[in-house]
Scaffold this active site. Structure first.
Site, PDB file in Angstrom:
ATOM      1  CG  HIS A 162      11.270 -43.336 -62.959  1.00 47.89           C
ATOM      2  ND1 HIS A 162      11.833 -44.255 -61.783  1.00 47.89           N
ATOM      3  CD2 HIS A 162       9.948 -42.886 -62.643  1.00 47.89           C
ATOM      4  CE1 HIS A 162      10.794 -44.065 -61.049  1.00 47.89           C
ATOM      5  NE2 HIS A 162       9.810 -43.383 -61.543  1.00 47.89           N
ATOM      6  CG  ASP A 175       6.190 -43.161 -63.343  1.00 46.25           C
ATOM      7  OD1 ASP A 175       6.351 -43.370 -62.251  1.00 46.25           O
ATOM      8  OD2 ASP A 175       6.365 -41.985 -63.874  1.00 46.25           O
ATOM      9  CG  MET A 222       0.672 -44.983 -62.557  1.00 40.77           C
ATOM     10  SD  MET A 222       0.259 -43.182 -62.756  1.00 40.77           S
ATOM     11  CE  MET A 222       1.765 -42.261 -63.069  1.00 40.77           C
ATOM     12  CG  HIS A 245       7.324 -45.535 -58.879  1.00 37.42           C
ATOM     13  ND1 HIS A 245       6.831 -44.234 -58.978  1.00 37.42           N
ATOM     14  CD2 HIS A 245       6.707 -45.961 -57.759  1.00 37.42           C
ATOM     15  CE1 HIS A 245       6.253 -43.760 -57.810  1.00 37.42           C
ATOM     16  NE2 HIS A 245       6.047 -45.045 -57.105  1.00 37.42           N
ATOM     17  CG  MET A 283       2.717 -45.202 -58.221  1.00 33.96           C
ATOM     18  SD  MET A 283       3.003 -43.324 -59.282  1.00 33.96           S
ATOM     19  CE  MET A 283       3.732 -44.150 -60.557  1.00 33.96           C
ATOM     20  CG  MET A 287       6.288 -40.900 -54.409  1.00 31.55           C
ATOM     21  SD  MET A 287       6.936 -41.148 -56.153  1.00 31.55           S
ATOM     22  CE  MET A 287       5.943 -39.758 -56.906  1.00 31.55           C
ATOM     23  N   GLY A 341       0.957 -39.972 -59.487  1.00 28.38           N
ATOM     24  CA  GLY A 341      -0.131 -40.235 -60.458  1.00 28.38           C
ATOM     25  C   GLY A 341      -0.520 -39.242 -61.730  1.00 28.38           C
ATOM     26  CG  PHE A 342      -1.980 -36.447 -62.309  1.00 35.19           C
ATOM     27  CD1 PHE A 342      -2.873 -36.683 -63.358  1.00 35.19           C
ATOM     28  CD2 PHE A 342      -2.615 -36.831 -60.905  1.00 35.19           C
ATOM     29  CE1 PHE A 342      -4.190 -37.099 -63.270  1.00 35.19           C
ATOM     30  CE2 PHE A 342      -3.976 -37.410 -61.029  1.00 35.19           C
ATOM     31  CZ  PHE A 342      -4.826 -37.481 -61.885  1.00 35.19           C
ATOM     32  N   GLY A 343       2.084 -36.145 -63.969  1.00 34.01           N
ATOM     33  CA  GLY A 343       3.346 -35.580 -64.334  1.00 34.01           C
ATOM     34  C   GLY A 343       3.103 -33.990 -64.206  1.00 34.01           C
ATOM     35  CG  ASP A 346       9.076 -39.782 -59.728  1.00 31.07           C
ATOM     36  OD1 ASP A 346       9.086 -38.832 -60.360  1.00 31.07           O
ATOM     37  OD2 ASP A 346       8.641 -40.796 -59.994  1.00 31.07           O
ATOM     38  N   GLY A 347       9.418 -36.390 -58.959  1.00 28.71           N
ATOM     39  CA  GLY A 347       8.306 -35.360 -58.889  1.00 28.71           C
ATOM     40  C   GLY A 347       9.218 -33.910 -58.826  1.00 28.71           C
ATOM     41  N   GLY A 352      11.228 -35.752 -65.566  1.00 25.31           N
ATOM     42  CA  GLY A 352      10.334 -35.963 -66.355  1.00 25.31           C
ATOM     43  C   GLY A 352      10.190 -34.568 -67.660  1.00 25.31           C
ATOM     44  CB  SER A 353       8.156 -31.936 -67.918  1.00 24.06           C
ATOM     45  OG  SER A 353       8.053 -31.500 -66.284  1.00 24.06           O
TER      46      SER A 353
END
Length: 225
Positions: free
Chosen positions: A34, A36, A38, A70, A72, A145, A150-152, A179-180, A201-202
């Site tokens: 994935h 991102d 932006m 993705h 944004m 979402m 905008g932020f991980g 996602d998120g 992600g994390s």
């Protein structure tokens, strides 16, 4: 039901070793990577800039993976050509930024050989994506979402699962991505709601054994479906 697809978010990877990180994730059992994308410089769909076409192009030279992009961005149509040329596999734009030109956008994405998808922020009603799924030239994926884009590292918003349930009921064979804040503690909620494409992600990159996390999430989706 569409099959499970686990997509580690490269936003959480070590950018200095992007190619080896991508290979590591695929070795750990990932289906997609994935990406991102932006924007910045006065454009403010989200406040951060991350991956752009040059990074995707560089990674593509080292990886055959499905690159799930993705975007944004304020005007996604501007990005179709460069992102397509760079080697992206999927191009997911935001419904909030494309209400006036989504038909042209989908056509352009497909003409570049990419899979078109549409994303919506947590506060956007799910009904706004229905026209993009019911038209003659529909998108092939919906990204719900589960945090503000905008932020991980944000916390999963369980209230967004109502959108996933509505989409799965209305479109049984649709690829529904979330996602998120996805990880071992939240995957069951997403899977049981009907999500089959999981961005993480994390929870993956920060795990001692990423392959175990990817396997756990895949099993959760498969059991739920």
């Amino acid at each position: 039901m569409p099959i499970a697809k686990i997509a580690p978010s490269m936003l959480s990877s070590d950018f200095a070793n992007l190619a080896s990180e991508a290979d590591r994730m695929m070795q750990c059992g990932a289906d997609w990577l994935h990406m991102d994308i932006m924007e910045w410089m006065g454009r403010h769909f989200v406040p951060n800039l991350t991956i752009g076409a040059p990074v995707i192009q560089s990674l593509r030279k080292h990886s055959k993976a499905y690159l799930d992009c993705h975007l944004m961005v304020t005007n996604p149509l501007d990005y179709v050509e460069p992102i397509g040329k760079a080697g992206a596999s999927g191009f997911t734009f935001h419904v909030e930024a494309s209400k006036d030109n989504w038909q042209e956008l989908v056509q352009q994405i497909k003409s570049r050989g990419m899979k078109p998808g549409v994303a919506l922020k947590p506060g956007t009603p799910v009904e706004e994506v229905y026209p993009l799924l019911d038209g003659e030239n529909p998108v092939e994926l919906v990204l719900v979402m589960t945090v503000e884009p905008g932020f991980g590292g944000q916390k999963f918003m369980p209230e967004t699962m109502e959108k996933v349930r509505d989409l799965r009921k209305k479109y049984p064979s649709l690829d529904i991505e979330v996602d998120g804040g996805l990880g071992p503690l939240t995957i069951d909620a997403a899977a049981s709601a009907g999500a089959n494409c999981i961005v993480a992600g994390s929870s993956v990159f920060g795990a001692p054994e990423p392959a175990q996390v990817i396997s756990l999430m895949r099993k959760s989706v498969e059991v739920a479906h």
